[in-house]
Design a protein around this motif. Structure first.
Motif, PDB file in Angstrom:
ATOM      1  N   LEU A 288      38.535  34.563  31.226  1.00  0.00           N
ATOM      2  CA  LEU A 288      37.430  35.072  32.024  1.00  0.00           C
ATOM      3  C   LEU A 288      37.868  35.112  33.479  1.00  0.00           C
ATOM      4  CD1 LEU A 288      34.493  32.974  30.492  1.00  0.00           C
ATOM      5  CD2 LEU A 288      35.496  35.109  29.640  1.00  0.00           C
ATOM      6  N   PHE A 289      37.773  36.267  34.086  1.00  0.00           N
ATOM      7  CA  PHE A 289      38.210  36.474  35.465  1.00  0.00           C
ATOM      8  C   PHE A 289      37.025  36.209  36.386  1.00  0.00           C
ATOM      9  CE2 PHE A 289      38.891  39.441  39.047  1.00  0.00           C
ATOM     10  CZ  PHE A 289      40.116  38.987  39.493  1.00  0.00           C
ATOM     11  N   ILE A 290      37.108  35.160  37.214  1.00  0.00           N
ATOM     12  CA  ILE A 290      35.981  34.648  37.986  1.00  0.00           C
ATOM     13  C   ILE A 290      36.305  34.642  39.476  1.00  0.00           C
ATOM     14  CG2 ILE A 290      34.500  32.637  38.390  1.00  0.00           C
ATOM     15  CD1 ILE A 290      34.074  33.790  35.641  1.00  0.00           C
ATOM     16  N   ASP A 291      35.337  35.083  40.300  1.00  0.00           N
ATOM     17  CA  ASP A 291      35.453  34.961  41.756  1.00  0.00           C
ATOM     18  C   ASP A 291      34.538  33.817  42.196  1.00  0.00           C
ATOM     19  OD1 ASP A 291      35.543  35.146  44.477  1.00  0.00           O
ATOM     20  OD2 ASP A 291      35.107  37.296  44.586  1.00  0.00           O
ATOM     21  N   PRO A 292      35.101  32.641  42.553  1.00  0.00           N
ATOM     22  CA  PRO A 292      34.265  31.487  42.878  1.00  0.00           C
ATOM     23  C   PRO A 292      33.874  31.400  44.347  1.00  0.00           C
ATOM     24  CG  PRO A 292      36.556  30.821  42.903  1.00  0.00           C
ATOM     25  CD  PRO A 292      36.538  32.312  42.609  1.00  0.00           C
ATOM     26  N   ARG A 293      34.294  32.357  45.166  1.00  0.00           N
ATOM     27  CA  ARG A 293      34.168  32.232  46.613  1.00  0.00           C
ATOM     28  C   ARG A 293      32.739  32.423  47.108  1.00  0.00           C
ATOM     29  NH1 ARG A 293      37.836  36.875  48.650  1.00  0.00           N
ATOM     30  NH2 ARG A 293      36.714  37.902  46.923  1.00  0.00           N
ATOM     31  N   ASP A 294      32.472  31.840  48.244  1.00  0.00           N
ATOM     32  CA  ASP A 294      31.289  32.173  49.032  1.00  0.00           C
ATOM     33  C   ASP A 294      31.680  33.409  49.831  1.00  0.00           C
ATOM     34  OD1 ASP A 294      29.097  32.370  50.642  1.00  0.00           O
ATOM     35  OD2 ASP A 294      29.354  30.433  51.647  1.00  0.00           O
ATOM     36  N   ARG A 295      31.442  34.582  49.281  1.00  0.00           N
ATOM     37  CA  ARG A 295      32.006  35.812  49.830  1.00  0.00           C
ATOM     38  C   ARG A 295      31.327  36.228  51.129  1.00  0.00           C
ATOM     39  NH1 ARG A 295      31.303  40.221  47.964  1.00  0.00           N
ATOM     40  NH2 ARG A 295      29.396  39.788  46.803  1.00  0.00           N
TER      41      ARG A 295
ATOM     42  N   ASP B 188      34.561  41.603  51.559  1.00  0.00           N
ATOM     43  CA  ASP B 188      35.484  41.004  50.602  1.00  0.00           C
ATOM     44  C   ASP B 188      35.507  41.817  49.310  1.00  0.00           C
ATOM     45  OD1 ASP B 188      36.189  38.944  52.256  1.00  0.00           O
ATOM     46  OD2 ASP B 188      34.825  37.473  51.350  1.00  0.00           O
ATOM     47  N   ILE B 189      36.707  42.167  48.858  1.00  0.00           N
ATOM     48  CA  ILE B 189      36.851  42.797  47.552  1.00  0.00           C
ATOM     49  C   ILE B 189      36.580  41.739  46.486  1.00  0.00           C
ATOM     50  CG2 ILE B 189      38.488  43.890  45.969  1.00  0.00           C
ATOM     51  CD1 ILE B 189      39.892  45.056  48.426  1.00  0.00           C
ATOM     52  N   THR B 190      35.843  42.107  45.457  1.00  0.00           N
ATOM     53  CA  THR B 190      35.530  41.137  44.418  1.00  0.00           C
ATOM     54  C   THR B 190      35.523  41.819  43.055  1.00  0.00           C
ATOM     55  OG1 THR B 190      34.005  39.363  43.764  1.00  0.00           O
ATOM     56  CG2 THR B 190      33.012  41.426  44.503  1.00  0.00           C
ATOM     57  N   GLY B 191      35.393  41.010  42.015  1.00  0.00           N
ATOM     58  CA  GLY B 191      35.369  41.565  40.673  1.00  0.00           C
ATOM     59  C   GLY B 191      35.159  40.477  39.641  1.00  0.00           C
ATOM     60  N   CYS B 192      35.026  40.895  38.401  1.00  0.00           N
ATOM     61  CA  CYS B 192      34.932  39.975  37.273  1.00  0.00           C
ATOM     62  C   CYS B 192      35.481  40.702  36.054  1.00  0.00           C
ATOM     63  CB  CYS B 192      33.497  39.511  37.043  1.00  0.00           C
ATOM     64  SG  CYS B 192      32.275  40.844  36.935  1.00  0.00           S
ATOM     65  N   GLY B 193      36.051  39.953  35.134  1.00  0.00           N
ATOM     66  CA  GLY B 193      36.656  40.607  33.985  1.00  0.00           C
ATOM     67  C   GLY B 193      36.803  39.660  32.808  1.00  0.00           C
TER      68      GLY B 193
ATOM     69  N   ILE C 253      38.571  44.339  30.037  1.00  0.00           N
ATOM     70  CA  ILE C 253      37.828  45.225  30.927  1.00  0.00           C
ATOM     71  C   ILE C 253      37.575  44.464  32.221  1.00  0.00           C
ATOM     72  CG2 ILE C 253      35.521  44.584  30.075  1.00  0.00           C
ATOM     73  CD1 ILE C 253      34.826  47.637  30.432  1.00  0.00           C
ATOM     74  N   LEU C 254      37.717  45.167  33.328  1.00  0.00           N
ATOM     75  CA  LEU C 254      37.550  44.582  34.656  1.00  0.00           C
ATOM     76  C   LEU C 254      36.516  45.393  35.423  1.00  0.00           C
ATOM     77  CD1 LEU C 254      38.594  42.654  36.977  1.00  0.00           C
ATOM     78  CD2 LEU C 254      40.063  44.562  37.628  1.00  0.00           C
ATOM     79  N   ARG C 255      35.569  44.696  36.011  1.00  0.00           N
ATOM     80  CA  ARG C 255      34.578  45.351  36.873  1.00  0.00           C
ATOM     81  C   ARG C 255      34.887  44.926  38.299  1.00  0.00           C
ATOM     82  NH1 ARG C 255      29.892  47.867  35.485  1.00  0.00           N
ATOM     83  NH2 ARG C 255      28.286  48.101  37.109  1.00  0.00           N
ATOM     84  N   GLN C 256      35.207  45.896  39.149  1.00  0.00           N
ATOM     85  CA  GLN C 256      35.684  45.575  40.488  1.00  0.00           C
ATOM     86  C   GLN C 256      34.907  46.350  41.548  1.00  0.00           C
ATOM     87  OE1 GLN C 256      39.850  46.394  41.153  1.00  0.00           O
ATOM     88  NE2 GLN C 256      40.023  44.763  42.655  1.00  0.00           N
ATOM     89  N   TYR C 257      34.705  45.680  42.698  1.00  0.00           N
ATOM     90  CA  TYR C 257      33.991  46.272  43.823  1.00  0.00           C
ATOM     91  C   TYR C 257      34.913  46.289  45.042  1.00  0.00           C
ATOM     92  CZ  TYR C 257      29.829  45.617  40.967  1.00  0.00           C
ATOM     93  OH  TYR C 257      28.904  45.666  39.949  1.00  0.00           O
ATOM     94  N   ASN C 258      34.886  47.392  45.797  1.00  0.00           N
ATOM     95  CA  ASN C 258      35.781  47.531  46.938  1.00  0.00           C
ATOM     96  C   ASN C 258      35.187  46.872  48.188  1.00  0.00           C
ATOM     97  OD1 ASN C 258      33.871  49.340  48.006  1.00  0.00           O
ATOM     98  ND2 ASN C 258      34.993  51.146  47.293  1.00  0.00           N
ATOM     99  N   SER C 259      35.848  47.039  49.318  1.00  0.00           N
ATOM    100  CA  SER C 259      35.441  46.367  50.554  1.00  0.00           C
ATOM    101  C   SER C 259      34.095  46.856  51.073  1.00  0.00           C
ATOM    102  CB  SER C 259      36.510  46.557  51.632  1.00  0.00           C
ATOM    103  OG  SER C 259      36.727  47.934  51.887  1.00  0.00           O
ATOM    104  N   ALA C 260      33.657  48.038  50.616  1.00  0.00           N
ATOM    105  CA  ALA C 260      32.338  48.538  51.005  1.00  0.00           C
ATOM    106  C   ALA C 260      31.247  48.062  50.048  1.00  0.00           C
ATOM    107  CB  ALA C 260      32.354  50.065  51.049  1.00  0.00           C
TER     108      ALA C 260
END
Length: 219
Positions: free
Chosen positions: A168-175, A179-184, A197-204
């Motif tokens: 499981l791809f996890i972003d644990p940060r207080d973003r 910040d580019i982020t995602g989960c997968g 499968i990866l769901r990703q969001y760009n800097s915008a």
């Protein structure tokens, strides 16, 4: 029962048809709720029916112990739903900020699926629900109880391993804004075949198109 028009073959490059082909049926599930440290908080058994009737995709999730049901019907796929050529899918907001957001991802391997529902709060990761599903009539093996995922670092992110071969791809940060982020979710089965499968969001904060390959390690 899934109704398919046999007189006119369905185009298999259509995400809706791909979704139905790989995900229709009656799924037995085990939902495991994990906290932000990857430790199990609770688990419950479910039954999920996914079918198409008269052009409408119908889903009905039943919580076995309570009998409570949740249903959803739709003719076309939600605009924020992504579907891969192998039937894996993700859904969630099309745009995010550092505030709360939720995403769901699923990988399909014939008679089995693995899902992740990840919720981010205003202070980072809130909780994750890990789901093990098998087609009705197929032997179901639930992860050990209580579950505490092994965790490894991946650049600024974490990879949790709830069972052998599943990541499981996890972003644990207080973003922060920008910040580019995602989960997968990635599953390498006992045949050595990888489903991911990866769901990703760009800097915008906007959802990016599906990538063919797993995300590269951040610098």
């Amino acid at each position: 029962m899934v109704i398919i028009n046999t007189l006119y073959p369905l185009p298999m490059n259509d995400p809706r048809n791909i979704l139905l082909l790989h995900n229709s049926g009656h799924w037995q599930g085990c939902f495991i709720r994990l906290d932000h440290t990857a430790k199990e908080q609770e688990r419950f058994s479910t039954s999920l029916k996914v079918e198409e009737t008269e052009g409408v995709i119908q889903t009905c999730l039943t919580y076995i112990e309570s009998g409570r049901q949740q249903s959803m019907n739709f003719e076309s796929l939600p605009p924020t739903m992504q579907v891969s050529q192998t039937g894996d899918w993700s859904t969630g907001p099309d745009y995010i900020t550092p505030w709360s957001w939720v995403a769901e991802l699923c990988v399909v391997n014939q008679q089995q699926r693995r899902r992740m529902i990840v919720r981010h709060g205003v202070s980072g990761l809130d909780r994750v629900i890990y789901v093990v599903e098998t087609k009705k009539g197929t032997d179901q093996v639930s992860p050990s109880q209580p579950l505490h995922c092994q965790s490894t670092t991946f650049g600024s992110y974490l990879i949790w391993q709830p069972e052998p071969g599943v990541e499981l791809f996890i972003d644990p940060r207080d973003r922060q804004q920008g910040d580019i982020t995602g989960c997968g979710i990635r599953w390498c089965d006992h045949h050595g075949i990888t489903h991911q499968i990866l769901r990703q969001y760009n800097s915008a904060g906007a959802l990016t198109p599906l990538a063919d390959d797993w995300i590269d390690q951040p610098d």
